[in-house]
Scaffold this motif. Structure first.
Motif, PDB file in Angstrom:
ATOM      1  N   LEU A 119       1.818   6.668  -6.794  1.00 22.61           N
ATOM      2  CA  LEU A 119       0.761   7.587  -7.221  1.00 22.61           C
ATOM      3  C   LEU A 119       1.101   9.036  -6.878  1.00 22.61           C
ATOM      4  CD1 LEU A 119      -2.435   5.528  -6.354  1.00 22.61           C
ATOM      5  CD2 LEU A 119      -1.481   6.011  -8.613  1.00 22.61           C
ATOM      6  N   SER A 120       1.739   9.256  -5.744  1.00 26.43           N
ATOM      7  CA  SER A 120       2.149  10.613  -5.367  1.00 26.43           C
ATOM      8  C   SER A 120       3.182  11.158  -6.354  1.00 26.43           C
ATOM      9  CB  SER A 120       2.740  10.615  -3.965  1.00 26.43           C
ATOM     10  OG  SER A 120       1.791  10.227  -3.007  1.00 26.43           O
ATOM     11  N   LEU A 121       4.138  10.319  -6.737  1.00 23.55           N
ATOM     12  CA  LEU A 121       5.131  10.750  -7.720  1.00 23.55           C
ATOM     13  C   LEU A 121       4.491  11.059  -9.067  1.00 23.55           C
ATOM     14  CD1 LEU A 121       8.109   8.340  -6.909  1.00 23.55           C
ATOM     15  CD2 LEU A 121       7.966  10.817  -6.469  1.00 23.55           C
TER      16      LEU A 121
ATOM     17  N   PHE B 225       1.032   4.096  -2.865  1.00 25.26           N
ATOM     18  CA  PHE B 225       0.793   5.491  -2.499  1.00 25.26           C
ATOM     19  C   PHE B 225       1.942   6.375  -2.975  1.00 25.26           C
ATOM     20  CE2 PHE B 225       1.451   8.972   0.550  1.00 25.26           C
ATOM     21  CZ  PHE B 225       0.277   9.675   0.340  1.00 25.26           C
ATOM     22  N   ILE B 226       3.170   5.934  -2.743  1.00 27.53           N
ATOM     23  CA  ILE B 226       4.336   6.724  -3.167  1.00 27.53           C
ATOM     24  C   ILE B 226       4.370   6.841  -4.685  1.00 27.53           C
ATOM     25  CG2 ILE B 226       6.870   6.696  -3.277  1.00 27.53           C
ATOM     26  CD1 ILE B 226       6.786   5.527  -0.392  1.00 27.53           C
TER      27      ILE B 226
ATOM     28  N   SER C 133       0.831  -1.210   0.000  1.00 26.56           N
ATOM     29  CA  SER C 133       0.000   0.000   0.000  1.00 26.56           C
ATOM     30  C   SER C 133       0.863   1.256   0.000  1.00 26.56           C
ATOM     31  CB  SER C 133      -0.927   0.019   1.210  1.00 26.56           C
ATOM     32  OG  SER C 133      -1.816  -1.049   1.167  1.00 26.56           O
TER      33      SER C 133
ATOM     34  N   TYR D 254       1.425  12.024  -9.562  1.00 23.55           N
ATOM     35  CA  TYR D 254       0.654  13.264  -9.404  1.00 23.55           C
ATOM     36  C   TYR D 254       1.572  14.485  -9.419  1.00 23.55           C
ATOM     37  CZ  TYR D 254      -2.256  16.845  -7.281  1.00 23.55           C
ATOM     38  OH  TYR D 254      -2.943  18.000  -7.026  1.00 23.55           O
ATOM     39  N   ILE D 255       2.705  14.377  -8.721  1.00 25.94           N
ATOM     40  CA  ILE D 255       3.648  15.505  -8.683  1.00 25.94           C
ATOM     41  C   ILE D 255       4.214  15.777 -10.071  1.00 25.94           C
ATOM     42  CG2 ILE D 255       5.931  16.205  -7.811  1.00 25.94           C
ATOM     43  CD1 ILE D 255       5.178  14.804  -5.165  1.00 25.94           C
ATOM     44  N   CYS D 256       4.594  14.724 -10.769  1.00 28.27           N
ATOM     45  CA  CYS D 256       5.132  14.894 -12.141  1.00 28.27           C
ATOM     46  C   CYS D 256       4.060  15.441 -13.081  1.00 28.27           C
ATOM     47  CB  CYS D 256       5.679  13.586 -12.665  1.00 28.27           C
ATOM     48  SG  CYS D 256       7.186  13.056 -11.830  1.00 28.27           S
ATOM     49  N   TRP D 257       2.832  14.999 -12.933  1.00 27.75           N
ATOM     50  CA  TRP D 257       1.745  15.409 -13.817  1.00 27.75           C
ATOM     51  C   TRP D 257       1.372  16.870 -13.613  1.00 27.75           C
ATOM     52  CZ3 TRP D 257      -0.263  12.547 -17.692  1.00 27.75           C
ATOM     53  CH2 TRP D 257      -1.415  13.020 -18.294  1.00 27.75           C
ATOM     54  N   THR D 258       1.383  17.325 -12.354  1.00 24.82           N
ATOM     55  CA  THR D 258       0.963  18.700 -12.067  1.00 24.82           C
ATOM     56  C   THR D 258       2.101  19.696 -12.181  1.00 24.82           C
ATOM     57  OG1 THR D 258       1.307  18.341  -9.699  1.00 24.82           O
ATOM     58  CG2 THR D 258      -0.919  17.983 -10.577  1.00 24.82           C
ATOM     59  N   SER D 259       3.339  19.257 -12.309  1.00 22.10           N
ATOM     60  CA  SER D 259       4.475  20.190 -12.379  1.00 22.10           C
ATOM     61  C   SER D 259       4.602  20.834 -13.732  1.00 22.10           C
ATOM     62  CB  SER D 259       5.789  19.475 -12.074  1.00 22.10           C
ATOM     63  OG  SER D 259       5.738  18.867 -10.838  1.00 22.10           O
TER      64      SER D 259
END
Length: 134
Positions: free
Chosen positions: A125-127, A122-123, A118, A129-134
């Motif tokens: 998906l967080s990465l 989570f890590i 899990s 999300y961070i790459c996608w929004t940057s």
């Protein structure tokens, strides 16, 4: 050993109705881990908690019963038949304790594996999300 004999010997009786639901069999737990029997992760998490709590409760009850049998064997003068019966009960309780400890160890290992998986998801998906929004 019958209930009447246990009462006469003063051995602690197991409760008639369990307070906590019984833990599922290891084979069922394997199916749960593989996702064969439960559909969503919330049910899976709840099943693990119930299983671990149920086993811990059974283990503590067995240890209390074992302690009561040991006290009875050490403190009282018993007939050979009563002593044999209590020693048999002691061996039975010791094997139950051993089995519960093994099952609990396996459940905790599976729980740890699931937690690590899990966290990895989570890590990841967080990465993303961070790459996608940057």
């Amino acid at each position: 050993m019958t209930k009447k004999k246990r009462e006469n010997l003063g051995v602690a009786l197991e409760p008639e109705t369990p307070i906590i639901p019984a833990a599922p069999e290891p084979a069922l737990l394997q199916e749960v881990v593989q996702g064969a029997s439960l559909q969503n992760e919330a049910e899976l998490g709840t099943q693990w908690v119930i299983s671990i709590d149920g086993l811990e409760e059974k283990l503590s009850q067995c240890r209390r019963d074992l302690e009561a049998v040991n006290d009875k064997l050490d403190r009282e003068e018993l007939s050979p038949e009563a002593r044999r019966c209590l020693e048999k009960e002691q061996n039975s309780l010791m094997s139950k304790v051993s089995n519960y400890e093994k099952e609990l160890k396996l459940l905790r290992q599976e729980n740890q594996k699931n937690m690590l998986l899990s966290m990895a998801i989570f890590i990841l998906l967080s990465l993303v999300y961070i790459c996608w929004t940057s």
